[in-house]
Structure formats: C-alpha cells, structure tokens
Design an enzyme around this catalytic site. Structure first.
Site, mmCIF file in Angstrom:
data_model
loop_
_atom_site.group_PDB
_atom_site.id
_atom_site.type_symbol
_atom_site.label_atom_id
_atom_site.label_comp_id
_atom_site.label_asym_id
_atom_site.label_seq_id
_atom_site.Cartn_x
_atom_site.Cartn_y
_atom_site.Cartn_z
ATOM 1 N N ARG A 70 3.703 -20.391 43.291
ATOM 2 C CA ARG A 70 3.259 -18.971 42.890
ATOM 3 C C ARG A 70 4.151 -18.493 41.894
ATOM 4 N NH1 ARG A 70 2.749 -15.868 48.099
ATOM 5 N NH2 ARG A 70 2.166 -14.100 46.818
ATOM 6 N N ARG A 121 -4.713 -12.843 34.789
ATOM 7 C CA ARG A 121 -3.540 -13.726 35.292
ATOM 8 C C ARG A 121 -3.582 -14.997 34.164
ATOM 9 N NH1 ARG A 121 -2.723 -11.967 41.001
ATOM 10 N NH2 ARG A 121 -0.826 -13.092 41.861
ATOM 11 N N ARG A 131 -0.317 -13.970 55.955
ATOM 12 C CA ARG A 131 -0.870 -14.261 54.600
ATOM 13 C C ARG A 131 -0.262 -15.999 54.673
ATOM 14 N NH1 ARG A 131 -1.089 -10.822 49.611
ATOM 15 N NH2 ARG A 131 -0.603 -12.878 48.539
ATOM 16 N N ARG A 173 7.433 -10.510 53.996
ATOM 17 C CA ARG A 173 5.931 -10.144 54.359
ATOM 18 C C ARG A 173 5.409 -11.164 55.109
ATOM 19 N NH1 ARG A 173 2.137 -8.594 49.572
ATOM 20 N NH2 ARG A 173 2.328 -10.908 48.974
ATOM 21 N N LYS A 213 2.778 -4.830 42.784
ATOM 22 C CA LYS A 213 1.615 -4.454 42.208
ATOM 23 C C LYS A 213 0.790 -3.652 43.078
ATOM 24 C CE LYS A 213 0.420 -8.599 40.787
ATOM 25 N NZ LYS A 213 1.543 -9.424 41.083
HETATM 26 P P1 B4P Z 1 3.102 -6.578 46.864
HETATM 27 O O1 B4P Z 1 2.896 -5.043 46.314
HETATM 28 O O2 B4P Z 1 2.020 -6.860 47.953
HETATM 29 O O3 B4P Z 1 2.952 -7.560 45.837
HETATM 30 P P2 B4P Z 1 1.903 -8.255 44.686
HETATM 31 O O4 B4P Z 1 2.712 -8.329 43.518
HETATM 32 O O5 B4P Z 1 0.729 -7.271 44.954
HETATM 33 O O6 B4P Z 1 1.667 -9.719 45.289
HETATM 34 P P3 B4P Z 1 0.978 -10.985 44.948
HETATM 35 O O7 B4P Z 1 1.030 -11.398 43.434
HETATM 36 O O8 B4P Z 1 1.348 -11.717 46.117
HETATM 37 O O9 B4P Z 1 -0.588 -10.983 45.405
HETATM 38 P P4 B4P Z 1 -2.189 -11.082 44.686
HETATM 39 O O10 B4P Z 1 -2.826 -10.678 46.048
HETATM 40 O O11 B4P Z 1 -2.378 -10.602 43.598
HETATM 41 O O12 B4P Z 1 4.330 -6.585 47.398
HETATM 42 C C1 B4P Z 1 4.886 -7.692 47.963
HETATM 43 C C2 B4P Z 1 5.938 -7.312 49.159
HETATM 44 O O13 B4P Z 1 7.019 -6.589 48.518
HETATM 45 C C3 B4P Z 1 5.147 -6.468 50.183
HETATM 46 O O14 B4P Z 1 5.609 -6.871 51.361
HETATM 47 C C4 B4P Z 1 5.844 -4.927 50.001
HETATM 48 O O15 B4P Z 1 5.939 -4.164 51.059
HETATM 49 C C5 B4P Z 1 7.071 -5.442 49.418
HETATM 50 N N1 B4P Z 1 7.635 -4.464 48.468
HETATM 51 C C6 B4P Z 1 6.937 -3.648 47.279
HETATM 52 N N2 B4P Z 1 7.432 -2.811 46.664
HETATM 53 C C7 B4P Z 1 8.888 -3.282 47.173
HETATM 54 C C8 B4P Z 1 10.049 -2.401 46.975
HETATM 55 N N3 B4P Z 1 10.251 -1.279 46.014
HETATM 56 N N4 B4P Z 1 11.371 -2.870 47.566
HETATM 57 C C9 B4P Z 1 11.062 -3.590 48.744
HETATM 58 N N5 B4P Z 1 10.072 -4.296 48.875
HETATM 59 C C10 B4P Z 1 8.995 -4.007 48.130
HETATM 60 O O16 B4P Z 1 -2.142 -12.822 44.721
HETATM 61 C C11 B4P Z 1 -2.350 -13.863 46.055
HETATM 62 C C12 B4P Z 1 -2.948 -14.882 45.366
HETATM 63 O O17 B4P Z 1 -4.408 -14.673 45.117
HETATM 64 C C13 B4P Z 1 -2.382 -15.544 44.179
HETATM 65 O O18 B4P Z 1 -1.366 -16.341 44.503
HETATM 66 C C14 B4P Z 1 -3.712 -16.595 43.599
HETATM 67 O O19 B4P Z 1 -3.836 -17.855 44.199
HETATM 68 C C15 B4P Z 1 -5.071 -15.577 44.009
HETATM 69 N N6 B4P Z 1 -5.216 -14.609 42.800
HETATM 70 C C16 B4P Z 1 -5.365 -13.402 43.001
HETATM 71 N N7 B4P Z 1 -5.720 -13.052 41.534
HETATM 72 C C17 B4P Z 1 -5.905 -13.973 40.730
HETATM 73 C C18 B4P Z 1 -6.528 -14.379 39.600
HETATM 74 N N8 B4P Z 1 -6.544 -13.146 38.785
HETATM 75 N N9 B4P Z 1 -6.858 -15.307 38.904
HETATM 76 C C19 B4P Z 1 -6.546 -16.534 39.777
HETATM 77 N N10 B4P Z 1 -5.940 -16.436 40.904
HETATM 78 C C20 B4P Z 1 -5.756 -15.421 41.540
#
Ligand code: B4P
Length: 194
Positions: A146, A89, A134, A128, A14
């Site tokens: 998670r 979420r 992190r 990552r 995302k």
């Molecule tokens: P990202 O792109 O960083 O993944 P994400 O889905 O955004 O991550 P996440 O769910 O952990 O984060 P958030 O900050 O929302 O990709 C992950 C990895 O994969 C990276 O290293 C990237 O380089 C790699 N990658 C991407 N695309 C790829 C591909 N095509 N091929 C190979 N590798 C690839 O959440 C973090 C925490 O914040 C949650 O656990 C929660 O505690 C809190 N939180 C956030 N929003 C919340 C909400 N609305 N309500 C309650 N808690 C919340």
C-alpha cells in the site's frame, strides 16, 4: 461551496481527521475506502471485484472509484461542500474529479496533505490490524504494498494540485486533537479569504 481533499499516505489519519472535520464544517464526507468496504460487506459485484485488489494492498481500478464518486456527487445536490478522503489517488482520478466538479460549476478549494514518517505509518496500521479485522492491515507485506502504491501512483496527485497552488502541508504526527487544531487553523484562514 467549500470542497476539500484530505490527502496523505495510508495510515496518515485521513479517516480519523475527516470525521472531526465534517462535523465542524458541515461537509459531506466522501471516503472511497469506506464506500468500497460497504460494497464488500454487501457482497455486491463491485465489492467482490474491489476486494481482490484491496486484499493485496493494490489500488482499485480508476473507473470503479470514479463511478462511485460521480454517483455520490449526484446523490448530494444540496451539500454545503465535500470532503474527499482517500480520493483522488491517481492522476487520472484527479483529472476526472476536476471535470465532475466543473460540470457543477465547482472546483476544489484546497488539498491538505498530511505528512507522517513511514515508520509511524507502519506502526499505526499494524496496531489497527490487531483489532480492526481489516484484511489489508494485518499483513506486513500488504501494508508495504500500500505504501509503495502510494509513492508510485498517488503522490503525483499532489503535483497536479500544486500546479494550481492549492496544496497546504500539515504535520500528521502528534495527538489527534493537535493535528485537528492545525487543520482547522488552515481551513479557517482559507474560508476567511474566499
Ligand atoms: P486512518 O485515519 O484510518 O488512516 P487513513 O489514512 O484513512 O487510511 P487508509 O489509507 O488505510 O484507508 P482507505 O480506506 O482510504 O488512520 C490509520 C490508523 O492510525 C487508525 O488506527 C487510527 O486510529 C490511527 N491514527 C490516526 N491518527 C493518529 C495519530 N495522530 N496518532 C496515532 N495514531 C493515529 O484505503 C484502503 C484501501 O482502499 C486502499 O489500499 C485501496 O485498495 C482502496 N482504495 C480506497 N480509495 C481508493 C481510490 N480512490 N482508488 C483506488 N483504490 C482505493
């Protein structure tokens, strides 16, 4: 206005795809994960509270994230549209978001859900964790929590938007550029229609 939710489990890409999409479509990027991490870095009371949940892999309480999104919407009255990344979420967050947008005579145009196998998710997050610093990425137990939180509390959010026929699924595996192309194809088709 064009309002998009980029949806998917932790590690589905995302954040990665959002950066590219906001640049292409001139949208305001609202990532609750990024907003929470900047509160943590600034050691605000909200950040100190949120860290307790994030370090365990749990979701931060709804009222905290809903308040953050409400302030961010108010702070950007001239945005051409918003890309919601990692929000909503929970079902309660989805209901709150619909209400906040309605107050501004707006709504969600589409939710795009990235689909990625669990094995690939764990692989990406562990990788990552080796470099990101992190705390929620460098512990297998926290990563599994998670993913469990996602299945229990977050996946029902897709049902909320499915009822309104606003969900499009896109495969989130393959190269970042190929996934970006698939996303823009869907968005361009929708923008042509609206
Ligand atoms: P990202 O792109 O960083 O993944 P994400 O889905 O955004 O991550 P996440 O769910 O952990 O984060 P958030 O900050 O929302 O990709 C992950 C990895 O994969 C990276 O290293 C990237 O380089 C790699 N990658 C991407 N695309 C790829 C591909 N095509 N091929 C190979 N590798 C690839 O959440 C973090 C925490 O914040 C949650 O656990 C929660 O505690 C809190 N939180 C956030 N929003 C919340 C909400 N609305 N309500 C309650 N808690 C919340």
């Amino acid at each position: 206005m064009f309002n998009l939710i980029l949806f998917g489990p932790p590690g589905s890409g995302k954040g990665t795809q959002s950066e590219k999409l906001v640049a292409k479509y001139n949208l305001k990027h609202l990532s609750t994960g990024d907003l929470l991490r900047s509160e943590i870095s600034a050691k605000t009371p909200l950040g100190v509270e949120a860290k307790k949940f994030m370090d365990k892999g749990q979701l931060v309480p709804d009222e905290v994230v809903i308040g953050m999104i409400s302030s961010a919407l108010d702070a950007n009255p001239d945005a051409a549209g918003f890309l919601f990344d990692g929000f909503p979420r929970t079902a309660a967050q989805a209901v709150a978001l619909d209400k906040l947008l309605e107050l501004k005579n707006n709504s969600i145009n589409v939710m795009i859900a990235l689909t990625v196998s669990e094995e690939e998710l764990v692989k990406r997050l562990v990788k990552r964790g080796e470099t990101s610093g992190r705390t929620d990425d460098n512990n297998g137990h926290v990563i599994r929590t998670r993913i469990l939180e996602y299945h229990k509390k977050t996946s029902p959010v897709a049902d909320h938007y499915k009822k309104a026929k606003k969900v499009v699924m896109v495969k989130g595996e393959g190269s970042v550029d190929d996934i970006f192309r698939a996303l823009t194809k869907e968005i361009d088709a929708l923008r042509k229609k609206s």
